[in-house]
Scaffold this motif. Structure first.
Motif, PDB file in Angstrom:
ATOM      1  N   GLY A 141       0.810  -1.214   0.000  1.00 30.17           N
ATOM      2  CA  GLY A 141       0.000   0.000   0.000  1.00 30.17           C
ATOM      3  C   GLY A 141       0.841   1.260   0.000  1.00 30.17           C
ATOM      4  N   ASP A 144       1.836   2.507  -3.467  1.00 29.52           N
ATOM      5  CA  ASP A 144       0.807   3.230  -4.233  1.00 29.52           C
ATOM      6  C   ASP A 144       0.879   4.739  -3.998  1.00 29.52           C
ATOM      7  OD1 ASP A 144      -0.174   0.855  -5.253  1.00 29.52           O
ATOM      8  OD2 ASP A 144      -1.614   0.585  -3.619  1.00 29.52           O
ATOM      9  N   ARG A 147       5.793   8.313  -6.040  1.00 32.40           N
ATOM     10  CA  ARG A 147       5.919   8.780  -7.418  1.00 32.40           C
ATOM     11  C   ARG A 147       7.382   9.124  -7.687  1.00 32.40           C
ATOM     12  NH1 ARG A 147       4.060  13.026  -4.392  1.00 32.40           N
ATOM     13  NH2 ARG A 147       5.182  15.008  -4.618  1.00 32.40           N
ATOM     14  N   ARG A 178       5.739  -3.024  -9.930  1.00 29.64           N
ATOM     15  CA  ARG A 178       5.008  -4.033  -9.162  1.00 29.64           C
ATOM     16  C   ARG A 178       5.185  -5.416  -9.781  1.00 29.64           C
ATOM     17  NH1 ARG A 178       3.002   0.729  -8.770  1.00 29.64           N
ATOM     18  NH2 ARG A 178       2.146   1.494  -6.809  1.00 29.64           N
TER      19      ARG A 178
END
Length: 222
Positions: A141, A144, A147, A178
């Protein structure tokens, strides 16, 4: 007698316009319009000379070919292009020397302008003093939220032998990748979670890489 009547009727008709005079008036009108158009063009040149001659470009570093994220830039990877200011990105690099040796934070297409937000490292030295280290995060998580170009701290989770510890501070995220579903690889700290490519100082890069193989690693956001 008949001739006299015809002559009398003709003499009473209104005079026909002089065709040569009409042509002269039309020519003068056209000349006046042309003169007005030239005057307007002259005013545009005086007020906005750049728009009449073409906006001069500013030297801008662009990628000479498609480049992957995390690439260390070489002179052969780059070229200069003249870009008009209205389309030149803010923070665009202006010389190849300021980009050579720096790390590209994201993939770039051939001809794409490079800005200070897209590269990491010490400008103009040809040496970044940094290394790229791939680290798999224990918490998917967190990945996510990341950046390219973001700065984080790298933290090792506690285990039976070690307490939680900060491995590196203020490091830059190059890219996040990922794992593919159904990869079929064995579970373990080095094969679980998203793979994050970090730009680290050389002095701590080896320690972070080694620890990430032994203990779960995550990052905290700055």
């Amino acid at each position: 007698m008949r001739g006299t009547i015809v002559e009398t009727l003709l003499s009473r008709l209104p005079a026909l316009p002089d065709l040569s005079r009409l042509r002269g008036r039309r020519a003068r009108l056209v000349r006046r319009w042309l003169a007005a158009a030239l005057l307007l063009a002259g005013l545009i040149v005086l007020i906005h000379p750049a728009s009449a001659r073409g906006t001069p470009g500013t030297a801008t570093v662009v990628s000479a070919r498609d480049l992957p994220a995390g690439a260390t830039l070489r002179a052969a990877d780059l070229r200069l292009a003249d870009l008009p200011e209205p389309v030149r990105p803010q923070g665009a690099l202006g010389s190849v020397e300021t980009a050579v040796g720096r790390l590209l934070t994201g993939a770039a297409r051939a001809g794409e302008p490079l800005t200070d937000a897209r590269v990491l490292g010490i400008p103009g030295t040809g040496e970044t003093g940094r290394a790229s280290v791939p680290v798999r995060l224990a918490d998917a998580g967190v990945a996510d939220l990341l950046r390219s170009g973001q700065h984080v701290d790298v933290v090792a989770a506690p285990d039976a032998l070690h307490p939680a510890s900060v491995l590196a501070e203020d490091v830059a995220v190059v890219t996040v990748s990922r794992p593919e579903a159904g990869g079929g690889r064995a579970a373990g700290p080095s094969t679980q979670g998203p793979l994050v490519l970090l730009s680290l100082p050389v002095s701590v890069a080896t320690q972070v890489a080694a620890t990430s193989l032994e203990r779960p690693v995550t990052v905290t956001l700055r």
